[in-house]
Design a protein around this motif. Structure first.
Motif, short mmCIF file in Angstrom:
data_model
loop_
_atom_site.label_atom_id
_atom_site.label_comp_id
_atom_site.label_asym_id
_atom_site.label_seq_id
_atom_site.Cartn_x
_atom_site.Cartn_y
_atom_site.Cartn_z
N PRO A 18 0.81 -1.21 0.00
CA PRO A 18 0.00 0.00 0.00
C PRO A 18 0.85 1.27 0.00
O PRO A 18 0.44 2.28 -0.52
CB PRO A 18 -0.82 -0.12 1.29
N ILE A 19 2.03 1.20 0.60
CA ILE A 19 2.89 2.37 0.63
C ILE A 19 3.48 2.62 -0.75
O ILE A 19 3.51 3.75 -1.23
CB ILE A 19 4.02 2.19 1.66
N VAL A 20 3.92 1.55 -1.39
CA VAL A 20 4.56 1.69 -2.69
C VAL A 20 3.57 2.13 -3.75
O VAL A 20 3.90 2.86 -4.67
CB VAL A 20 5.21 0.34 -3.10
N THR A 21 2.31 1.68 -3.63
CA THR A 21 1.32 1.97 -4.65
C THR A 21 0.36 3.06 -4.23
O THR A 21 -0.73 3.19 -4.75
CB THR A 21 0.50 0.70 -4.97
N GLY A 22 0.75 3.90 -3.27
CA GLY A 22 -0.10 4.99 -2.82
C GLY A 22 -0.20 6.09 -3.85
O GLY A 22 0.28 5.99 -4.98
N THR A 23 -0.85 7.19 -3.49
CA THR A 23 -1.02 8.30 -4.42
C THR A 23 0.32 8.96 -4.67
O THR A 23 1.28 8.80 -3.92
CB THR A 23 -1.99 9.33 -3.83
N ALA A 24 0.35 9.77 -5.75
CA ALA A 24 1.58 10.48 -6.08
C ALA A 24 1.99 11.41 -4.96
O ALA A 24 3.18 11.56 -4.65
CB ALA A 24 1.39 11.27 -7.38
N ALA A 25 1.00 12.04 -4.29
CA ALA A 25 1.30 12.97 -3.20
C ALA A 25 1.98 12.24 -2.05
O ALA A 25 2.90 12.75 -1.42
CB ALA A 25 0.02 13.66 -2.71
N GLU A 26 1.51 11.00 -1.76
CA GLU A 26 2.08 10.24 -0.66
C GLU A 26 3.52 9.82 -0.95
O GLU A 26 4.31 9.64 -0.04
CB GLU A 26 1.23 8.99 -0.41
N GLN A 27 3.84 9.67 -2.24
CA GLN A 27 5.17 9.21 -2.61
C GLN A 27 6.15 10.35 -2.82
O GLN A 27 7.33 10.13 -3.03
CB GLN A 27 5.09 8.36 -3.88
N GLN A 28 5.68 11.59 -2.81
CA GLN A 28 6.56 12.73 -3.02
C GLN A 28 7.61 12.79 -1.91
O GLN A 28 7.29 12.73 -0.74
CB GLN A 28 5.74 14.03 -3.01
N VAL A 29 8.86 12.87 -2.31
CA VAL A 29 9.96 12.99 -1.36
C VAL A 29 10.55 14.38 -1.50
O VAL A 29 10.88 14.81 -2.60
CB VAL A 29 11.05 11.92 -1.62
N TYR A 30 10.68 15.08 -0.38
CA TYR A 30 11.21 16.44 -0.42
C TYR A 30 12.67 16.49 0.03
O TYR A 30 13.50 17.13 -0.61
CB TYR A 30 10.35 17.36 0.46
N TYR A 31 12.98 15.83 1.13
CA TYR A 31 14.33 15.88 1.68
C TYR A 31 14.94 14.49 1.85
O TYR A 31 16.08 14.25 1.49
CB TYR A 31 14.34 16.61 3.02
N ILE A 32 14.19 13.58 2.44
CA ILE A 32 14.71 12.23 2.68
C ILE A 32 13.66 11.20 2.27
O ILE A 32 12.46 11.43 2.37
CB ILE A 32 15.10 12.01 4.16
N SER A 33 14.12 10.06 1.81
CA SER A 33 13.21 8.98 1.41
C SER A 33 13.05 8.00 2.57
O SER A 33 13.88 7.97 3.49
CB SER A 33 13.78 8.25 0.20
N PRO A 34 12.00 7.16 2.54
CA PRO A 34 11.83 6.17 3.61
C PRO A 34 13.04 5.26 3.78
O PRO A 34 13.33 4.81 4.89
CB PRO A 34 10.59 5.39 3.15
N SER A 35 13.76 4.98 2.69
CA SER A 35 14.92 4.09 2.78
C SER A 35 16.11 4.75 3.47
O SER A 35 17.09 4.07 3.79
CB SER A 35 15.34 3.63 1.38
#
Length: 234
Positions: A18-35
């Motif tokens: 669900p995290i990987v396939t969420g909306t584009a807004a949810e996947q937007q990374v500004y400074y750091i990524s979840p990894s």
């Protein structure tokens, strides 16, 4: 991405879908990524329900619900809102969105990145909320996601660390406010105390990564100057 983080993501498998396939807004990374922040391997697992620590955790929630006053509950309801401007009561009336357009955008970006990091850990630990463990707990809301670590506590400490660095003269009050913000989730019946502690640790770890990011630091400095000017501290 390190092999350690790759292993963690492999273990999560479908839970992360669900995290990987969420909306584009949810996947937007500004400074750091979840990894960038491996909370899965940093945080201790939450106590099991049948352990002494797990039973103490549940008792703390029940005790908090029994001892609340109408004023405490009103504060807890208000703090359910994830807004950096909940700190205005200890920072001052100048700390408001209308006076701080860049700061408002900056903290929204921080919150978005932080939220994505926490979602990975929540999916991994998959701890049920306390109101699912005991019908005596009457939550003010019923979040559908997992309990550990607390996203609200993480949010509170991420923002508190940044604000305290911007406003060292108000640091003690800011951190005290973060503690209240986090504890209100226990009063609401939606988190255990150990969820909050995990959120405090998560916030500290996430901010350490933020503070080593050049893009973040450039925006942080703009926001810091805007905040201090709005408060008349320049």
């Amino acid at each position: 991405m390190t092999s350690k983080i790759l292993r963690a993501l492999f273990v999560l498998g479908v839970a992360l879908l669900p995290i990987v396939t969420g909306t584009a807004a949810e996947q937007q990374v500004y400074y750091i990524s979840p990894s960038s922040v491996d909370l899965v391997h940093i945080l201790a697992p939450p106590p099991t329900p049948d352990s002494a620590a797990g039973k103490a955790d549940l008792k703390a929630v029940l005790d908090a619900q029994r001892s609340w006053t109408p004023a405490m509950m009103a504060g807890a309801e208000a703090d359910a809102q994830l807004s950096v401007f909940r700190f205005a009561d200890v920072i001052g009336p100048g700390f408001k969105p209308q006076a701080l357009p860049f700061t408002t955008k900056f903290f929204a970006r921080v919150s978005s990145d932080e939220g994505q990091v926490v979602r990975v850990a929540k999916a991994y630990f998959h701890r049920p909320r306390p109101f699912l463990a005991d019908p005596g707990i009457k939550p003010l809301e019923r979040p559908a996601n997992a309990s550990y670590p607390s996203g609200h506590a993480t949010f509170a400490y991420v923002d508190a660390i940044i604000l305290a660095d911007m406003l060292p003269e108000k640091a003690a009050a800011i951190f005290e406010r973060a503690e209240v913000f986090a504890h209100n989730r226990v009063i609401e019946g939606v988190h255990y105390p150990t969820d909050l502690e995990a959120g405090r640790i998560s916030g500290s770890v996430i901010d350490n990564v933020f503070l080593h990011n050049e893009r973040f630091m450039a925006d942080y400095e703009k926001a810091r100057l805007e905040v201090r000017h709005a408060l008349g501290l320049q």
